[in-house]
Design a protein around this motif. Structure first.
Motif, short mmCIF file in Angstrom:
data_model
loop_
_atom_site.label_atom_id
_atom_site.label_comp_id
_atom_site.label_asym_id
_atom_site.label_seq_id
_atom_site.Cartn_x
_atom_site.Cartn_y
_atom_site.Cartn_z
N UNK A 1 1.10 -1.46 -0.11
CA UNK A 1 0.14 -0.39 0.19
C UNK A 1 0.94 1.32 0.08
N UNK A 2 2.01 1.18 1.02
CA UNK A 2 2.76 2.75 1.14
C UNK A 2 3.55 2.59 -0.26
N UNK A 3 3.59 2.01 -0.82
CA UNK A 3 4.93 0.98 -2.18
C UNK A 3 4.17 2.14 -2.80
N UNK A 4 2.35 2.08 -3.19
CA UNK A 4 1.64 1.63 -4.44
C UNK A 4 0.62 3.27 -4.18
N UNK A 5 0.33 3.94 -3.14
CA UNK A 5 -0.56 5.02 -3.13
C UNK A 5 -0.84 6.24 -3.53
N UNK A 6 0.61 6.38 -3.84
CA UNK A 6 1.11 7.70 -4.59
C UNK A 6 0.83 7.56 -5.81
N UNK B 1 -1.93 6.33 -7.40
CA UNK B 1 -2.70 6.64 -7.72
C UNK B 1 -3.97 7.67 -7.13
N UNK B 2 -2.88 7.80 -6.03
CA UNK B 2 -4.19 8.63 -5.46
C UNK B 2 -3.24 10.77 -5.34
N UNK B 3 -3.88 11.24 -5.28
CA UNK B 3 -3.46 12.29 -4.80
C UNK B 3 -3.30 12.43 -3.06
N UNK B 4 -2.04 11.56 -2.98
CA UNK B 4 -1.70 12.30 -1.38
C UNK B 4 -1.04 13.38 -0.89
N UNK B 5 0.14 13.77 0.58
CA UNK B 5 0.85 13.78 0.87
C UNK B 5 2.08 13.13 0.68
N UNK B 6 3.55 14.03 0.46
CA UNK B 6 4.56 13.88 0.00
C UNK B 6 5.09 12.74 1.24
N UNK B 7 4.98 11.82 1.06
CA UNK B 7 5.75 10.98 2.38
C UNK B 7 6.71 9.96 1.98
N UNK C 1 13.40 -5.21 -0.86
CA UNK C 1 12.01 -5.83 -1.37
C UNK C 1 10.62 -4.66 -1.57
N UNK C 2 10.31 -4.27 -0.35
CA UNK C 2 9.26 -3.95 -0.18
C UNK C 2 9.34 -2.16 -0.29
N UNK C 3 10.08 -2.11 -0.77
CA UNK C 3 10.76 -0.84 -0.25
C UNK C 3 11.63 0.34 -0.09
N UNK C 4 11.78 0.26 1.51
CA UNK C 4 11.94 0.42 2.50
C UNK C 4 13.43 0.80 2.63
N UNK D 1 -5.83 -6.53 -2.50
CA UNK D 1 -4.51 -5.64 -1.32
C UNK D 1 -5.16 -4.19 -1.50
N UNK D 2 -5.64 -3.79 -2.41
CA UNK D 2 -6.16 -2.58 -2.40
C UNK D 2 -6.91 -2.17 -1.30
N UNK D 3 -7.51 -2.70 -0.55
CA UNK D 3 -8.31 -2.25 0.86
C UNK D 3 -6.79 -1.87 1.32
N UNK D 4 -6.21 -1.82 1.63
CA UNK D 4 -4.80 -1.21 1.56
C UNK D 4 -3.99 -0.02 1.45
N UNK D 5 -3.85 0.19 0.11
CA UNK D 5 -4.41 1.03 -0.75
C UNK D 5 -5.06 1.76 -0.52
N UNK D 6 -6.10 2.19 -0.15
CA UNK D 6 -7.34 3.08 0.38
C UNK D 6 -6.99 3.93 1.76
N UNK D 7 -6.40 2.52 2.04
CA UNK D 7 -6.72 2.80 3.74
C UNK D 7 -5.74 3.98 4.49
N UNK D 8 -4.50 4.05 3.29
CA UNK D 8 -3.30 4.31 4.01
C UNK D 8 -3.67 5.51 3.46
#
Length: 391
Positions: free
Chosen positions: A28-33, A35-41, A60-63, A335-342
């Protein structure tokens, strides 16, 4: 300290835990920005006890970095959000410390393993909120577009006055009596079994969809397989299972509606089936997580010769969250539900508003879970719940 609402400075995120939920949240953290307009993180730090394993997961997960002690990230000024994906027995200590340190918190459900922990966490969240620090419980199924649409239809009165709800969350990963022990099967680490793990989701959906409050609880829990293969050194290589395999719950709601909730991790053939049926005096809704892009809707105000459940494929831009994804008609997944959550968490932090579900919402679910256990211990006796309105 956390940056002010509306700031353009990137929000630094640290996530604690990198197993099942850590993988889902990382996605979710890796993909949310994208697809959605969110604050920079920034995905700053992944925390886990095994240095080698957490380093592999972070790559693997982008941290960007790793740590083996979650306490160290609370002291960092460049960390503003703590995402807690650790097991339930660690929730209270981590969340309270993070909130006290001025960090926004996203916490996987259920809130805690005990009522005492849940109450302490909710008090810490309320205190932190008074200082502009937000917190949110990860009941991700609120972000399934079909269920979000169901809530809209209910609120719009499309099915009239809700009379009763049936919710069943059924899985079969413990149907085999040789399935091995894990921390999820021990009360000291998991708190409860199917009750806290998956019935909590079903109960939260009842509260979410109806915007209602539970007043009475009756329940039963049962463990079908009492010992499982493990490495704890007990005789025969078996360890005692100290949580429930299944739970059955009846809830009375303030509106007068009645809800029945069933949860099982030994329901052979059911992989991840959260089934919800809502019956009103003017219509009804049906949903199954194993078909998460569909909502069944019945309009009982139509002429009798035309009535019947119709299939709504929830993939249109007019449906909740879906204007950010694919062209109409293209399905999304779990998995998209977590993206929406973030996404919702980031927008709430940016706007200085309380995200939903709050720790208070998580506490309400916890109170119901505790009442189920109390009822079950008293041979399904009815347990009254006092209101928390105005608390």
């Amino acid at each position: 300290m956390s940056p002010d609402a509306g700031t353009t400075a990137p929000l630094g995120v640290a996530m604690i835990g990198y197993a099942f939920m850590g993988k889902a949240h990382s996605n979710a953290w890796r993909n949310v920005a994208s697809y959605f307009d969110v604050p920079a993180f920034e995905q700053k730090v992944l925390v886990g006890r095994d240095a080698a394993a957490v380093a592999e997961a972070a790559a693997k997960y982008g941290w960007a970095e790793t740590a083996t002690d979650w306490r160290t990230v609370l002291d960092r000024d460049d960390i503003h959000i703590i995402d807690v994906c650790a097991p339930g027995w660690m929730h209270a200590e981590i969340a309270i410390a993070a909130l006290d340190a001025g960090k926004h918190v996203l916490l996987e459900k259920p809130l805690a393993n005990t009522m005492a922990e849940a109450e302490a966490m909710t008090a810490a969240a309320a205190h932190a909120r008074s200082k502009g620090v937000q917190s949110m419980v990860g009941f991700n199924y609120r972000r399934v577009p079909a269920l979000a649409l169901a809530k809209e239809l209910i609120a719009e009165g499309r099915i009239g006055t809700v009379r009763h709800v049936r919710a069943a969350y059924l899985q079969d990963w413990l149907a085999d009596d040789q399935a091995p022990m894990s921390w999820r099967l021990k009360k000291e680490t998991a708190g409860s079994g199917a009750l806290g793990d998956i019935a909590s989701h079903a109960i939260d959906q009842v509260l979410f969809l109806l915007d209602d409050r539970v007043t009475e609880v009756s329940g039963r829990v049962h463990t079908f397989v009492n010992r499982r293969p493990g490495t704890g050194g007990q005789a025969g290589g078996l360890e005692d299972v100290t949580v429930d395999d299944a739970a059955w719950v009846t809830l009375a709601l303030a509106s007068g509606a009645i809800a029945s909730v069933e949860a099982s991790r030994v329901a052979t053939g059911r992989k991840n089936s959260l089934q919800i049926e809502v019956y009103g005096d003017k219509g009804a809704l049906r949903f199954d997580l194993e078909n998460l892009n569909e909502l069944q809707f019945l309009d009982a105000t139509a002429p009798a010769r035309e009535q019947g459940f119709r299939r709504v494929v929830v993939t249109e831009p007019e449906h909740p969250y879906l204007d950010a994804w694919w062209p109409q008609g293209h399905i999304i997944g779990w998995e998209h539900t977590f993206t929406h959550e973030v996404r919702d968490l980031l927008l709430a932090i940016d706007g200085g508003t309380q995200p939903s579900p709050s720790f208070e919402d998580g506490l309400e679910v916890q109170r119901i879970l505790a009442a189920v256990e109390e009822s079950a211990a008293a041979k399904s006796a009815l347990v009254q719940l006092t209101t928390t309105e105005g608390a």
